[in-house]
Motif scaffolding. Structure first.
Motif, PDB file in Angstrom:
ATOM      1  N   LEU A  38       6.149   1.995 -15.940  1.00  0.00           N
ATOM      2  CA  LEU A  38       7.414   1.699 -15.269  1.00  0.00           C
ATOM      3  C   LEU A  38       7.177   0.642 -14.197  1.00  0.00           C
ATOM      4  CD1 LEU A  38      10.383   2.198 -14.379  1.00  0.00           C
ATOM      5  CD2 LEU A  38       9.530   4.131 -13.013  1.00  0.00           C
ATOM      6  N   LEU A  39       7.908  -0.461 -14.279  1.00  0.00           N
ATOM      7  CA  LEU A  39       7.855  -1.511 -13.262  1.00  0.00           C
ATOM      8  C   LEU A  39       9.124  -1.427 -12.428  1.00  0.00           C
ATOM      9  CD1 LEU A  39       6.650  -4.087 -11.977  1.00  0.00           C
ATOM     10  CD2 LEU A  39       7.822  -5.406 -13.762  1.00  0.00           C
ATOM     11  N   VAL A  40       8.966  -1.285 -11.112  1.00  0.00           N
ATOM     12  CA  VAL A  40      10.107  -1.178 -10.204  1.00  0.00           C
ATOM     13  C   VAL A  40      10.187  -2.423  -9.339  1.00  0.00           C
ATOM     14  CG1 VAL A  40      11.171   0.155  -8.339  1.00  0.00           C
ATOM     15  CG2 VAL A  40       9.912   1.343 -10.158  1.00  0.00           C
ATOM     16  N   LEU A  41      11.274  -3.177  -9.482  1.00  0.00           N
ATOM     17  CA  LEU A  41      11.523  -4.327  -8.615  1.00  0.00           C
ATOM     18  C   LEU A  41      12.227  -3.853  -7.344  1.00  0.00           C
ATOM     19  CD1 LEU A  41      12.843  -6.968 -11.199  1.00  0.00           C
ATOM     20  CD2 LEU A  41      10.484  -6.454 -10.545  1.00  0.00           C
ATOM     21  N   GLY A  42      12.106  -4.651  -6.266  1.00  0.00           N
ATOM     22  CA  GLY A  42      12.715  -4.233  -5.004  1.00  0.00           C
ATOM     23  C   GLY A  42      12.228  -2.854  -4.602  1.00  0.00           C
ATOM     24  N   ALA A  43      10.929  -2.647  -4.737  1.00  0.00           N
ATOM     25  CA  ALA A  43      10.368  -1.295  -4.701  1.00  0.00           C
ATOM     26  C   ALA A  43      10.444  -0.622  -3.339  1.00  0.00           C
ATOM     27  CB  ALA A  43       8.908  -1.338  -5.170  1.00  0.00           C
ATOM     28  N   ALA A  44      10.606  -1.373  -2.253  1.00  0.00           N
ATOM     29  CA  ALA A  44      10.633  -0.757  -0.929  1.00  0.00           C
ATOM     30  C   ALA A  44      12.042  -0.446  -0.454  1.00  0.00           C
ATOM     31  CB  ALA A  44       9.941  -1.671   0.085  1.00  0.00           C
ATOM     32  N   GLY A  45      13.049  -0.855  -1.207  1.00  0.00           N
ATOM     33  CA  GLY A  45      14.422  -0.537  -0.842  1.00  0.00           C
ATOM     34  C   GLY A  45      14.764   0.902  -1.177  1.00  0.00           C
ATOM     35  N   GLY A  46      15.964   1.332  -0.778  1.00  0.00           N
ATOM     36  CA  GLY A  46      16.352   2.717  -0.996  1.00  0.00           C
ATOM     37  C   GLY A  46      16.343   3.115  -2.457  1.00  0.00           C
ATOM     38  N   THR A  47      16.929   2.289  -3.323  1.00  0.00           N
ATOM     39  CA  THR A  47      16.973   2.609  -4.747  1.00  0.00           C
ATOM     40  C   THR A  47      15.601   2.461  -5.383  1.00  0.00           C
ATOM     41  OG1 THR A  47      19.242   1.782  -4.795  1.00  0.00           O
ATOM     42  CG2 THR A  47      18.182   2.157  -6.904  1.00  0.00           C
ATOM     43  N   GLY A  48      14.838   1.471  -4.936  1.00  0.00           N
ATOM     44  CA  GLY A  48      13.501   1.254  -5.479  1.00  0.00           C
ATOM     45  C   GLY A  48      12.565   2.417  -5.196  1.00  0.00           C
ATOM     46  N   ILE A  49      12.570   2.901  -3.950  1.00  0.00           N
ATOM     47  CA  ILE A  49      11.731   4.045  -3.596  1.00  0.00           C
ATOM     48  C   ILE A  49      12.149   5.279  -4.401  1.00  0.00           C
ATOM     49  CG2 ILE A  49      11.287   5.713  -1.749  1.00  0.00           C
ATOM     50  CD1 ILE A  49       9.496   3.316  -1.538  1.00  0.00           C
ATOM     51  N   ALA A  50      13.448   5.445  -4.589  1.00  0.00           N
ATOM     52  CA  ALA A  50      13.929   6.570  -5.396  1.00  0.00           C
ATOM     53  C   ALA A  50      13.408   6.470  -6.821  1.00  0.00           C
ATOM     54  CB  ALA A  50      15.455   6.603  -5.390  1.00  0.00           C
ATOM     55  N   ALA A  51      13.417   5.257  -7.388  1.00  0.00           N
ATOM     56  CA  ALA A  51      12.925   5.065  -8.756  1.00  0.00           C
ATOM     57  C   ALA A  51      11.435   5.364  -8.849  1.00  0.00           C
ATOM     58  CB  ALA A  51      13.214   3.642  -9.218  1.00  0.00           C
ATOM     59  N   ILE A  52      10.679   5.006  -7.829  1.00  0.00           N
ATOM     60  CA  ILE A  52       9.247   5.314  -7.821  1.00  0.00           C
ATOM     61  C   ILE A  52       9.036   6.825  -7.857  1.00  0.00           C
ATOM     62  CG2 ILE A  52       7.148   5.299  -6.394  1.00  0.00           C
ATOM     63  CD1 ILE A  52       8.017   2.507  -5.401  1.00  0.00           C
ATOM     64  N   GLN A  53       9.724   7.534  -6.969  1.00  0.00           N
ATOM     65  CA  GLN A  53       9.530   8.976  -6.880  1.00  0.00           C
ATOM     66  C   GLN A  53      10.008   9.700  -8.142  1.00  0.00           C
ATOM     67  OE1 GLN A  53      11.600   9.373  -2.988  1.00  0.00           O
ATOM     68  NE2 GLN A  53       9.685  10.252  -2.263  1.00  0.00           N
ATOM     69  N   VAL A  54      11.173   9.310  -8.643  1.00  0.00           N
ATOM     70  CA  VAL A  54      11.696   9.941  -9.856  1.00  0.00           C
ATOM     71  C   VAL A  54      10.812   9.602 -11.054  1.00  0.00           C
ATOM     72  CG1 VAL A  54      13.635   9.958 -11.487  1.00  0.00           C
ATOM     73  CG2 VAL A  54      14.063  10.097  -9.028  1.00  0.00           C
ATOM     74  N   GLY A  55      10.371   8.339 -11.123  1.00  0.00           N
ATOM     75  CA  GLY A  55       9.489   7.938 -12.213  1.00  0.00           C
ATOM     76  C   GLY A  55       8.219   8.768 -12.254  1.00  0.00           C
ATOM     77  N   LYS A  56       7.637   9.043 -11.095  1.00  0.00           N
ATOM     78  CA  LYS A  56       6.422   9.865 -11.041  1.00  0.00           C
ATOM     79  C   LYS A  56       6.722  11.299 -11.488  1.00  0.00           C
ATOM     80  CE  LYS A  56       2.935   9.027 -10.066  1.00  0.00           C
ATOM     81  NZ  LYS A  56       1.846   8.571 -10.986  1.00  0.00           N
ATOM     82  N   LEU A  57       7.874  11.836 -11.073  1.00  0.00           N
ATOM     83  CA  LEU A  57       8.234  13.198 -11.489  1.00  0.00           C
ATOM     84  C   LEU A  57       8.448  13.284 -12.997  1.00  0.00           C
ATOM     85  CD1 LEU A  57      10.612  14.242  -8.571  1.00  0.00           C
ATOM     86  CD2 LEU A  57       8.444  15.326  -9.180  1.00  0.00           C
ATOM     87  N   LEU A  58       8.849  12.170 -13.611  1.00  0.00           N
ATOM     88  CA  LEU A  58       9.041  12.133 -15.067  1.00  0.00           C
ATOM     89  C   LEU A  58       7.744  11.819 -15.806  1.00  0.00           C
ATOM     90  CD1 LEU A  58      12.495  10.274 -15.249  1.00  0.00           C
ATOM     91  CD2 LEU A  58      12.055  12.734 -15.519  1.00  0.00           C
ATOM     92  N   GLY A  59       6.665  11.594 -15.066  1.00  0.00           N
ATOM     93  CA  GLY A  59       5.363  11.427 -15.689  1.00  0.00           C
ATOM     94  C   GLY A  59       4.950  10.006 -15.998  1.00  0.00           C
ATOM     95  N   ALA A  60       5.659   9.010 -15.462  1.00  0.00           N
ATOM     96  CA  ALA A  60       5.330   7.611 -15.744  1.00  0.00           C
ATOM     97  C   ALA A  60       4.206   7.109 -14.841  1.00  0.00           C
ATOM     98  CB  ALA A  60       6.564   6.738 -15.559  1.00  0.00           C
ATOM     99  N   ARG A  61       3.582   6.026 -15.249  1.00  0.00           N
ATOM    100  CA  ARG A  61       2.692   5.263 -14.364  1.00  0.00           C
ATOM    101  C   ARG A  61       3.557   4.184 -13.735  1.00  0.00           C
ATOM    102  NH1 ARG A  61      -0.904   0.594 -14.863  1.00  0.00           N
ATOM    103  NH2 ARG A  61      -2.519   0.760 -13.250  1.00  0.00           N
ATOM    104  N   VAL A  62       3.629   4.161 -12.403  1.00  0.00           N
ATOM    105  CA  VAL A  62       4.587   3.313 -11.703  1.00  0.00           C
ATOM    106  C   VAL A  62       3.892   2.151 -11.005  1.00  0.00           C
ATOM    107  CG1 VAL A  62       6.416   3.229  -9.984  1.00  0.00           C
ATOM    108  CG2 VAL A  62       6.084   5.308 -11.337  1.00  0.00           C
ATOM    109  N   ILE A  63       4.371   0.951 -11.305  1.00  0.00           N
ATOM    110  CA  ILE A  63       3.886  -0.254 -10.635  1.00  0.00           C
ATOM    111  C   ILE A  63       5.039  -0.822  -9.820  1.00  0.00           C
ATOM    112  CG2 ILE A  63       2.942  -2.572 -10.932  1.00  0.00           C
ATOM    113  CD1 ILE A  63       1.725  -1.582 -13.575  1.00  0.00           C
TER     114      ILE A  63
END
Length: 326
Positions: free
Chosen positions: A143-168
């Motif tokens: 999973l590649l997250v753009l704008g990763a430090a913004g509110g939605t980006g951080i949420a995608a990082i955390q949710v992605g990890k809970l779903l078992g993805a490798r997050v960049i």
């Protein structure tokens, strides 16, 4: 009551905090004493009249809030005075009180601070809907997250990890990349550097991105799609960069890739059962501590302009929150 009132579409510096009458209740509605309000990118666009739909003037901005039910005649939706809730509505949350239909709110788990609740629903529902219901992200995928430090980006990082993805995480400054790593990203890249796609290719072992979470838009979106994996999914979440990209149609053909739109406002209208299921999953994670929402800075109501300025500089880490109740 005190409320931020938009009488004419204008920059935030021209918007004022005013003393106005509390909103009138209709049968079946709830009155909420607002404790905290989240400030998102869309809120800034609405104030300036630059969002794709315009709120009729005058209006009170703010879509996401947390508070306490103060009036609930007939206990609509099972709510009663004293219950703590978090909610989302079209507008009206940057005020000491708000009146909403019961469908707009959700019970708040015990022990969750208002500032956390006010920064939770929009970002995390967007992330889970995008990654789970739209992209069908699988454990082990990249999973590649753009704008990763913004509110939605951080949420995608955390949710992605809970779903078992490798997050960049992709972010433009060292501070933002360190912030993303501190909140769960497995790796981080600087997409402003020439050759960043080569770095990303190395990080994925030549595989590319199975899923791209993109709230940024602009030229970076097209560049990122060129690094998508075979049968990858590119989630169009927003255009924080300001420009709507034009994707050459040969790229999806060559990559076997899919472009998937994500519009939070459409979910309760078109997929209410999906929203209910996802909110149940999110609040379960929240209640048992698996999910710890990231609050950026908290501002007093009188300093609401500073919250918007911080959010609009793109220098924000996490989501900005305005504390309403003392």
């Amino acid at each position: 009551m005190k409320a931020v009132v938009v009488e004419q579409y204008a920059p935030i510096d021209q918007i004022e905090l005013k003393e106005i009458y509390p909103p009138v209740m209709e049968p079946g509605q709830l009155r909420i004493l607002v404790e905290a309000t989240g400030i998102g990118f869309v809120d800034g666009l609405k104030i300036e009249g630059r969002y794709q739909t315009k709120d009729p003037l005058p209006f009170i901005p703010g879509t996401e809030f947390a508070g306490i039910v103060s009036e609930a005649p007939g206990r609509p939706g099972g709510y009663q005075p004293g219950m703590r809730v978090m909610g989302m509505t079209r507008s009206g949350a940057l005020a000491e009180e708000i009146v909403v239909n019961p469908e707009a709110v959700y019970p708040l788990p015990d022990g969750i601070a208002p500032e956390v609740a006010a920064s939770f629903r929009a970002n995390y529902l967007t992330a889970l809907y995008a990654l789970s219901a739209r992209a069908m992200l699988c454990a082990g995928e990249q999973l590649l997250v753009l704008g990763a430090a913004g509110g939605t980006g951080i949420a995608a990082i955390q949710v992605g990890k809970l779903l078992g993805a490798r997050v960049i995480a992709a972010a433009s400054t060292l501070e933002k990349r360190e912030f993303a790593l501190a909140h769960g990203a497995d790796a981080a890249i600087d997409y402003t550097q020439a050759g960043w796609r080569d770095t990303f290719k190395e990080l994925t072992g030549g595989h590319g991105a199975d899923v791209i979470f993109d709230p940024v838009g602009g030229e970076i979106s097209v560049q990122t799609f060129r690094s998508i994996a075979w049968r990858g999914r590119h989630l169009v979440v927003g255009f924080a960069a300001g420009a709507i990209p034009a994707l050459p149609f040969n790229l999806p053909l060559l990559k076997g890739g899919a472009l998937l739109g994500v519009d939070l406002a459409q979910i309760p209208v078109r997929e209410p059962d999906v929203q209910k299921r996802l909110m149940s999953q999110l609040t379960g994670w929240l209640a048992d501590g698996q999910l710890k929402p990231v609050v950026g800075r908290v501002f007093a109501l009188e300093d609401f302009r500073d919250a918007f300025r911080t959010m609009q500089t793109r220098g924000a880490l996490g989501k900005m929150v305005v504390r309403i109740a003392k």
